[in-house]
Design a protein around this motif. Structure first.
Motif, PDB file in Angstrom:
ATOM      1  N   MET A 194      -4.628  -7.688  -0.628  1.00 48.65           N
ATOM      2  CA  MET A 194      -4.219  -6.711  -1.641  1.00 48.65           C
ATOM      3  C   MET A 194      -5.356  -5.765  -2.039  1.00 48.65           C
ATOM      4  O   MET A 194      -5.160  -4.865  -2.852  1.00 48.65           O
ATOM      5  N   ARG A 195      -6.540  -5.960  -1.464  1.00 52.32           N
ATOM      6  CA  ARG A 195      -7.684  -5.111  -1.823  1.00 52.32           C
ATOM      7  C   ARG A 195      -7.403  -3.636  -1.501  1.00 52.32           C
ATOM      8  O   ARG A 195      -7.740  -2.742  -2.297  1.00 52.32           O
ATOM      9  N   GLY A 196      -6.784  -3.384  -0.350  1.00 50.83           N
ATOM     10  CA  GLY A 196      -6.501  -1.995   0.044  1.00 50.83           C
ATOM     11  C   GLY A 196      -5.607  -1.285  -0.959  1.00 50.83           C
ATOM     12  O   GLY A 196      -5.853  -0.129  -1.324  1.00 50.83           O
ATOM     13  N   ALA A 197      -4.564  -1.971  -1.430  1.00 49.49           N
ATOM     14  CA  ALA A 197      -3.650  -1.375  -2.413  1.00 49.49           C
ATOM     15  C   ALA A 197      -4.366  -1.131  -3.737  1.00 49.49           C
ATOM     16  O   ALA A 197      -4.149  -0.096  -4.397  1.00 49.49           O
ATOM     17  N   TYR A 212     -10.405  -2.593 -10.725  1.00 51.69           N
ATOM     18  CA  TYR A 212      -9.646  -3.731 -10.185  1.00 51.69           C
ATOM     19  C   TYR A 212     -10.548  -4.935  -9.963  1.00 51.69           C
ATOM     20  O   TYR A 212     -11.759  -4.805  -9.811  1.00 51.69           O
ATOM     21  N   GLU A 213      -9.918  -6.089  -9.976  1.00 51.20           N
ATOM     22  CA  GLU A 213     -10.581  -7.346  -9.625  1.00 51.20           C
ATOM     23  C   GLU A 213      -9.769  -8.014  -8.527  1.00 51.20           C
ATOM     24  O   GLU A 213      -8.543  -8.093  -8.629  1.00 51.20           O
ATOM     25  N   VAL A 214     -10.440  -8.485  -7.492  1.00 51.89           N
ATOM     26  CA  VAL A 214      -9.768  -9.222  -6.413  1.00 51.89           C
ATOM     27  C   VAL A 214      -9.994 -10.713  -6.635  1.00 51.89           C
ATOM     28  O   VAL A 214     -11.135 -11.170  -6.702  1.00 51.89           O
ATOM     29  N   LEU A 215      -8.907 -11.455  -6.800  1.00 50.28           N
ATOM     30  CA  LEU A 215      -8.973 -12.912  -6.966  1.00 50.28           C
ATOM     31  C   LEU A 215      -8.386 -13.551  -5.713  1.00 50.28           C
ATOM     32  O   LEU A 215      -7.231 -13.302  -5.362  1.00 50.28           O
ATOM     33  N   GLN A 216      -9.189 -14.367  -5.039  1.00 50.38           N
ATOM     34  CA  GLN A 216      -8.744 -14.934  -3.761  1.00 50.38           C
ATOM     35  C   GLN A 216      -7.742 -16.070  -3.952  1.00 50.38           C
ATOM     36  O   GLN A 216      -7.006 -16.400  -3.027  1.00 50.38           O
ATOM     37  N   GLN A 217      -7.714 -16.692  -5.128  1.00 45.29           N
ATOM     38  CA  GLN A 217      -6.810 -17.816  -5.336  1.00 45.29           C
ATOM     39  C   GLN A 217      -6.594 -18.033  -6.831  1.00 45.29           C
ATOM     40  O   GLN A 217      -7.406 -17.596  -7.661  1.00 45.29           O
ATOM     41  N   GLU A 258       0.831  -1.210   0.000  1.00 48.24           N
ATOM     42  CA  GLU A 258       0.000   0.000   0.000  1.00 48.24           C
ATOM     43  C   GLU A 258       0.864   1.258   0.000  1.00 48.24           C
ATOM     44  O   GLU A 258       0.564   2.231  -0.712  1.00 48.24           O
ATOM     45  N   SER A 259       1.954   1.253   0.758  1.00 47.27           N
ATOM     46  CA  SER A 259       2.862   2.412   0.762  1.00 47.27           C
ATOM     47  C   SER A 259       3.516   2.601  -0.604  1.00 47.27           C
ATOM     48  O   SER A 259       3.681   3.730  -1.077  1.00 47.27           O
ATOM     49  N   MET A 260       3.899   1.487  -1.239  1.00 50.39           N
ATOM     50  CA  MET A 260       4.516   1.576  -2.574  1.00 50.39           C
ATOM     51  C   MET A 260       3.581   2.251  -3.572  1.00 50.39           C
ATOM     52  O   MET A 260       3.973   3.170  -4.298  1.00 50.39           O
ATOM     53  N   VAL A 261       2.316   1.777  -3.640  1.00 49.15           N
ATOM     54  CA  VAL A 261       1.399   2.289  -4.662  1.00 49.15           C
ATOM     55  C   VAL A 261       0.846   3.662  -4.299  1.00 49.15           C
ATOM     56  O   VAL A 261       0.335   4.381  -5.160  1.00 49.15           O
ATOM     57  N   ARG A 262       0.976   4.044  -3.035  1.00 48.88           N
ATOM     58  CA  ARG A 262       0.542   5.375  -2.626  1.00 48.88           C
ATOM     59  C   ARG A 262       1.577   6.437  -3.021  1.00 48.88           C
ATOM     60  O   ARG A 262       1.222   7.563  -3.374  1.00 48.88           O
ATOM     61  N   GLU A 263       2.856   6.060  -2.998  1.00 47.46           N
ATOM     62  CA  GLU A 263       3.915   7.051  -3.169  1.00 47.46           C
ATOM     63  C   GLU A 263       4.565   7.065  -4.551  1.00 47.46           C
ATOM     64  O   GLU A 263       4.951   8.129  -5.037  1.00 47.46           O
ATOM     65  N   LEU A 264       4.736   5.900  -5.194  1.00 47.29           N
ATOM     66  CA  LEU A 264       5.612   5.835  -6.369  1.00 47.29           C
ATOM     67  C   LEU A 264       4.930   5.989  -7.732  1.00 47.29           C
ATOM     68  O   LEU A 264       5.488   6.635  -8.609  1.00 47.29           O
ATOM     69  N   PRO A 265       3.748   5.403  -7.984  1.00 49.03           N
ATOM     70  CA  PRO A 265       3.160   5.515  -9.327  1.00 49.03           C
ATOM     71  C   PRO A 265       2.801   6.951  -9.688  1.00 49.03           C
ATOM     72  O   PRO A 265       2.469   7.768  -8.816  1.00 49.03           O
ATOM     73  N   GLN A 266       2.871   7.262 -10.989  1.00 46.82           N
ATOM     74  CA  GLN A 266       2.523   8.583 -11.495  1.00 46.82           C
ATOM     75  C   GLN A 266       1.443   8.448 -12.560  1.00 46.82           C
ATOM     76  O   GLN A 266       1.363   7.429 -13.245  1.00 46.82           O
ATOM     77  N   PRO A 267       0.591   9.474 -12.727  1.00 45.47           N
ATOM     78  CA  PRO A 267      -0.467   9.391 -13.741  1.00 45.47           C
ATOM     79  C   PRO A 267       0.106   9.387 -15.149  1.00 45.47           C
ATOM     80  O   PRO A 267       1.199   9.896 -15.400  1.00 45.47           O
ATOM     81  N   GLY A 268      -0.627   8.785 -16.077  1.00 47.28           N
ATOM     82  CA  GLY A 268      -0.211   8.742 -17.477  1.00 47.28           C
ATOM     83  C   GLY A 268      -1.360   8.259 -18.342  1.00 47.28           C
ATOM     84  O   GLY A 268      -2.407   7.849 -17.826  1.00 47.28           O
ATOM     85  N   GLU A 269      -1.180   8.304 -19.635  1.00 42.70           N
ATOM     86  CA  GLU A 269      -2.215   7.832 -20.546  1.00 42.70           C
ATOM     87  C   GLU A 269      -2.400   6.322 -20.399  1.00 42.70           C
ATOM     88  O   GLU A 269      -1.429   5.579 -20.278  1.00 42.70           O
ATOM     89  N   THR A 270      -3.640   5.880 -20.429  1.00 45.98           N
ATOM     90  CA  THR A 270      -3.944   4.454 -20.246  1.00 45.98           C
ATOM     91  C   THR A 270      -3.338   3.615 -21.367  1.00 45.98           C
ATOM     92  O   THR A 270      -3.489   3.934 -22.545  1.00 45.98           O
TER      93      THR A 270
END
Length: 434
Positions: free
Chosen positions: A242-245, A257-262, A151-163
């Motif tokens: 991983m749902r929170g991230a 997003y999709e959450v897959l349990q297994q 969660e800390s990684m995806v909160r701080e490092l990714p930057q916006p961009g074209e899809t």
């Protein structure tokens, strides 16, 4: 619906859970050029390092702020600053993952303030990402620390961009081994999609020889890839933790997003490949169609040995869920389920009771089982009760190949079927012989 109970004991006997800082460090080790830095005493770091070295049989980069009695009382800012500057000079990391420990969390160090003041005094650190995560080891477990780090990684490092419509983000929980991650990456790329896996343990802890020595992690998700996550068309969150991230990425960039349990078992793999097929607008590659037929045959061959077998498990919540679902799909019955920490999954488990406890609780609940599934610390319980043990989770220190082991996809599910099926077969033969 399961009833979740927590044992009220003054002490853990034969502990099951590992600490949050260990989980965070494991997640950080999936980033390239990473140096995990524990803010605490040297013993906190040494314990986690030894655990990871024994499990993976690899050199594990890890550092410490080396707090002493005096610095604990007066404050740890100088130790954090000196540790970061020393790492920059000696190890030259691309990213530093800063985890707190029980010592500094109890003291209440203002880590955000400390990092701000350090950066103000040292502008040369401007381009060095320092990912901070709060991981008190007096609460939670390995899975919680791992999830908090992601969660800390995806909160701080990714930057916006074209899809980018061919790029997907895959958030992988602590339930998945480096071998699992490699199999997942191969499945995604087979559809012409580009996966960015966070964290990518398959490139750092899979067990491989490097061309040259590096003081930091030699492989993993790169800093550039982390920056590009904001451009992904979809996030696959593998494991409930991983749902929170995934929600953070959804809030920051609008990424669905999709959450897959297994990803173990026929139905789970079918669903994943179907989703990849719809996303890529490509049909499922022939090799997976053949692997699926092989798995169907393996299920026919092994179901005689799984039917009505009673299994007791002691695992982290995400791994407990996926293993339980797989066993029940093969006709086995769950006698006891013990876990380490709270999770929304626990109440949904198709068992009567889930105990948040230790291996002493596991030992009390397991008699009469045909199989035990837990980490290597359960070997004593296995010998005492005379019940075979299948090792899952962490640590596994009395078996080789933990970095390469895989239980996901059609091939991984087959391997799991044969491994556990052979234990049942061996036990039946020894009983008849006796």
């Amino acid at each position: 619906m399961a009833t979740v109970t927590s044992r009220k004991k003054s002490v853990a006997v034969n502990p099951l859970k590992q600490s949050q800082p260990l989980g965070a460090a494991l997640a950080f080790l999936g980033l390239k050029g990473m140096m995990p830095l524990f803010h605490g005493s040297q013993g906190c770091t040494a314990f986690a390092k030894v655990m990871l070295v024994r499990h993976f049989r690899e050199a594990i980069p890890m550092s410490t702020t080396a707090m002493t009695e005096v610095s604990t009382i007066l404050g740890g800012e100088d130790n954090v600053e000196q540790a970061i500057l020393t790492l920059v000079e000696k190890a030259k990391p691309e990213i530093i993952g800063l985890c707190t420990t029980g010592l500094t969390e109890t003291r209440g160090d203002d880590m955000d303030g400390i990092l701000r003041s350090i950066r103000k005094r040292h502008p040369e650190l401007y381009d060095l990402p320092i990912v901070y995560v709060s991981t008190p080891d007096f609460k939670g477990a390995l899975q919680d620390g791992f999830a908090a780090a992601v969660e800390s990684m995806v909160r701080e490092l990714p930057q916006p961009g074209e899809t980018r419509f061919d790029q997907v983000t895959i958030l992988v929980s602590s339930a998945f081994t480096p071998g699992d991650v490699q199999e997942i990456k191969e499945m995604v790329t087979a559809f012409g999609l580009t996966p960015i896996v966070v964290p990518d343990l398959s490139a750092s802890l899979d067990g491989h020889l490097e061309d040259s020595f590096s003081a930091t992690t030699g492989g993993g998700t790169t800093k550039a890839e982390l920056r590009e996550i904001g451009s992904s068309v979809l996030t696959f969150a593998l494991g409930e933790s991983m749902r929170g991230a995934a929600e953070i990425l959804n809030q920051r960039f609008g990424t669905p997003y999709e959450v897959l349990q297994q990803l173990t078992g026929l139905d789970a793999v079918d669903d994943f490949l179907h989703g990849l097929s719809l996303l890529s607008k490509r049909s499922v590659p022939e090799k997976y169609c053949r692997q699926r037929r092989q798995l169907q045959d393996a299920m026919l061959d092994t179901h005689f040995f799984f039917g009505r077998k009673r299994v007791s498990l002691a695992l982290e919540p995400d791994l407990l869920w996926s293993t339980t679902a797989f066993l029940q799909s093969m006709g086995a019955e769950i006698q006891a389920a013990v876990t380490t920490t709270k999770s929304p999954l626990l109440e949904k488990l198709p068992v009567e009771t889930v105990v948040i406890g230790d291996l002493e609780d596991f030992e009390e609940l397991a008699p009469g089982s045909d199989l035990l599934i837990t980490n290597s610390n359960g070997a004593k319980v296995s010998r005492k009760l005379g019940i075979p043990l299948y090792r899952q989770g962490m640590p596994i220190f009395d078996r080789l190949g933990n970095g390469q082991f895989t239980k996901v996809g059609y091939r991984g599910t087959m391997q799991l079927l044969f491994d556990i099926g052979n234990l049942f077969l061996e036990e039946e033969e020894s009983t008849v012989k006796h």
